[in-house]
Design a protein around this motif. Structure first.
Motif, PDB file in Angstrom:
ATOM      1  N   THR A  56       0.834  -1.206   0.000  1.00  0.00           N
ATOM      2  CA  THR A  56       0.000   0.000   0.000  1.00  0.00           C
ATOM      3  C   THR A  56       0.866   1.252   0.000  1.00  0.00           C
ATOM      4  N   LEU A  57       1.929   1.243   0.784  1.00  0.00           N
ATOM      5  CA  LEU A  57       2.857   2.378   0.790  1.00  0.00           C
ATOM      6  C   LEU A  57       3.506   2.558  -0.580  1.00  0.00           C
ATOM      7  N   ALA A  58       3.804   1.444  -1.245  1.00  0.00           N
ATOM      8  CA  ALA A  58       4.368   1.538  -2.598  1.00  0.00           C
ATOM      9  C   ALA A  58       3.380   2.206  -3.552  1.00  0.00           C
ATOM     10  N   CYS A  59       2.116   1.808  -3.466  1.00  0.00           N
ATOM     11  CA  CYS A  59       1.082   2.421  -4.318  1.00  0.00           C
ATOM     12  C   CYS A  59       0.941   3.911  -4.024  1.00  0.00           C
ATOM     13  N   VAL A  83       4.354  10.527  -6.505  1.00  0.00           N
ATOM     14  CA  VAL A  83       5.260  10.837  -7.613  1.00  0.00           C
ATOM     15  C   VAL A  83       4.474  11.372  -8.810  1.00  0.00           C
ATOM     16  N   GLY A  84       3.358  10.721  -9.140  1.00  0.00           N
ATOM     17  CA  GLY A  84       2.534  11.194 -10.254  1.00  0.00           C
ATOM     18  C   GLY A  84       2.000  12.587 -10.016  1.00  0.00           C
ATOM     19  N   ALA A  85       1.552  12.857  -8.791  1.00  0.00           N
ATOM     20  CA  ALA A  85       1.041  14.188  -8.457  1.00  0.00           C
ATOM     21  C   ALA A  85       2.144  15.233  -8.547  1.00  0.00           C
ATOM     22  N   ALA A  86       3.340  14.866  -8.095  1.00  0.00           N
ATOM     23  CA  ALA A  86       4.463  15.804  -8.145  1.00  0.00           C
ATOM     24  C   ALA A  86       4.801  16.177  -9.586  1.00  0.00           C
ATOM     25  N   VAL A  87       4.690  15.225 -10.506  1.00  0.00           N
ATOM     26  CA  VAL A  87       4.973  15.494 -11.919  1.00  0.00           C
ATOM     27  C   VAL A  87       3.995  16.522 -12.470  1.00  0.00           C
ATOM     28  N   ALA A 110      -1.788   3.541  -9.844  1.00  0.00           N
ATOM     29  CA  ALA A 110      -1.466   4.511  -8.792  1.00  0.00           C
ATOM     30  C   ALA A 110      -0.765   5.736  -9.384  1.00  0.00           C
ATOM     31  N   GLY A 111       0.170   5.511 -10.313  1.00  0.00           N
ATOM     32  CA  GLY A 111       0.861   6.628 -10.932  1.00  0.00           C
ATOM     33  C   GLY A 111      -0.072   7.515 -11.740  1.00  0.00           C
ATOM     34  N   LEU A 112      -0.987   6.905 -12.490  1.00  0.00           N
ATOM     35  CA  LEU A 112      -1.955   7.675 -13.283  1.00  0.00           C
ATOM     36  C   LEU A 112      -2.915   8.447 -12.383  1.00  0.00           C
ATOM     37  N   THR A 130      -5.901   1.750  -1.825  1.00  0.00           N
ATOM     38  CA  THR A 130      -5.522   2.946  -2.572  1.00  0.00           C
ATOM     39  C   THR A 130      -6.734   3.587  -3.232  1.00  0.00           C
ATOM     40  N   VAL A 131      -7.622   2.771  -3.792  1.00  0.00           N
ATOM     41  CA  VAL A 131      -8.843   3.290  -4.422  1.00  0.00           C
ATOM     42  C   VAL A 131      -9.663   4.092  -3.415  1.00  0.00           C
TER      43      VAL A 131
END
Length: 310
Positions: free
Chosen positions: A96-99, A105-109, A151-153, A289-290
């Motif tokens: 879960t922490l990985a997700c 990371v995606g939000a930071a981008v 998760a990234g998307l 995560t969802v």
């Protein structure tokens, strides 16, 4: 067994894995007939067959186990769930922490790129996240790569949404992150303390409330397109007793997300207890995560409506 309203845990993938999970293989002391004083198939416990014949499949020269060996066998620790390939709480937490890391990371981008590129990435995150959410929900076996890609998307989408709202309501992004952590932490604490439980009655309430909230959201979207003059939030902008309807509905949605988290925690607990295969920890991480993404979105929208009506 109540799995709540999260389709990830209610679907055949996780639910079926829990229902068909085999109990962990008993340790040697549970299988040894010597510990329980049993004599398998009538065999002599000291390695000699009946009437001087060796037991089936055993050599005549097999040495009997000493008392010390039997005692050591009995006292040896049982294999852990991880050693037997079963899902554990640690597996779920790490995954879960990985997700969530991929979400960040995606939000930071999206927050770092120029505005024009951010809009494109936000649209990509919204569409791609939805598609992968459907794929991961109904896929028979969890695939770590697809779950992390989802998760990234979602991070791209949430980063763009936060950037858009933060343009007219400064600081709501940080407030929404803090609010999500607080609500999730309090919910987990209440669940672990036993003060709240995933009961069948609560599950029925959650399903009815979710359907009602979904119906309201769909009607609101139609009204927003049909009558743009109502404002950016549609029916949510309508005041009720001096309070925007969106604030009331938003608080209700946050409560629903918290209740959904309770059932998510319960589903994870059921999976661990049932000895579900270790790979389904990815499914559990995906489900959590969802719900956390939904919770963050609702808190972000609630804060935006509240700030826009100050």
């Amino acid at each position: 067994m109540a799995f709540g309203g999260n389709p990830v845990f209610r679907g055949k993938t996780f639910k079926g894995a829990v229902a068909t999970a085999q109990p962990p293989v008993p340790h040697a002391q549970d299988q040894s007939p010597y510990v329980k004083g049993q004599n398998p198939y009538g065999a002599n416990p000291y390695g000699q067959g009946t009437y001087g014949q060796a037991p089936y499949g055993q050599a005549r020269f097999q040495q009997p186990m000493s008392a010390d060996q039997l005692d050591a066998l009995y006292r040896s620790p049982a294999a852990s769930p991880a050693e037997t390939g079963r899902m554990t709480y640690d597996d779920v937490i790490v995954k879960t922490l990985a997700c969530l890391g991929f979400v960040v990371v995606g939000a930071a981008v999206t927050l770092a790129v120029p505005a024009g590129a951010a809009m494109g990435l936000t649209l990509l995150g919204a569409i791609g996240g939805f598609v992968l959410a459907m794929v991961n929900t109904f896929k028979r076996e969890p695939v770590a790569g697809l779950i992390l890609a989802y998760a990234g998307l979602e991070g791209l989408f949430l980063g763009g949404l936060t950037r858009l709202i933060d343009a007219f309501a400064k600081g709501v992004g940080f407030q929404a992150v803090l609010g999500t952590l607080v609500v999730a932490g309090v919910t987990l604490g209440l669940y672990k303390s036993g003060k709240v439980r995933a009961t069948p009655g609560l599950a029925k309430f959650l399903m009815i409330a979710l359907v009602s909230y979904l119906a309201f959201s769909l009607v609101n979207v139609v009204i927003m397109f049909a009558d743009p003059g109502m404002g950016a939030w549609g029916l949510r902008s309508v005041p009720v007793l001096g309070i925007p309807l969106g604030v009331i509905v938003g608080l209700f949605a946050v409560v629903l997300a918290a209740i959904s988290l309770i059932f998510d925690f319960n589903s994870v607990e059921q999976g661990v207890r049932a000895g579900a295969p270790r790979r389904y920890a990815w499914t559990a991480a995906f489900g959590l995560t969802v719900t956390l993404v939904w919770l963050y979105t609702e808190i972000l929208r609630l804060l935006a409506i509240f700030n826009s009506n100050d």
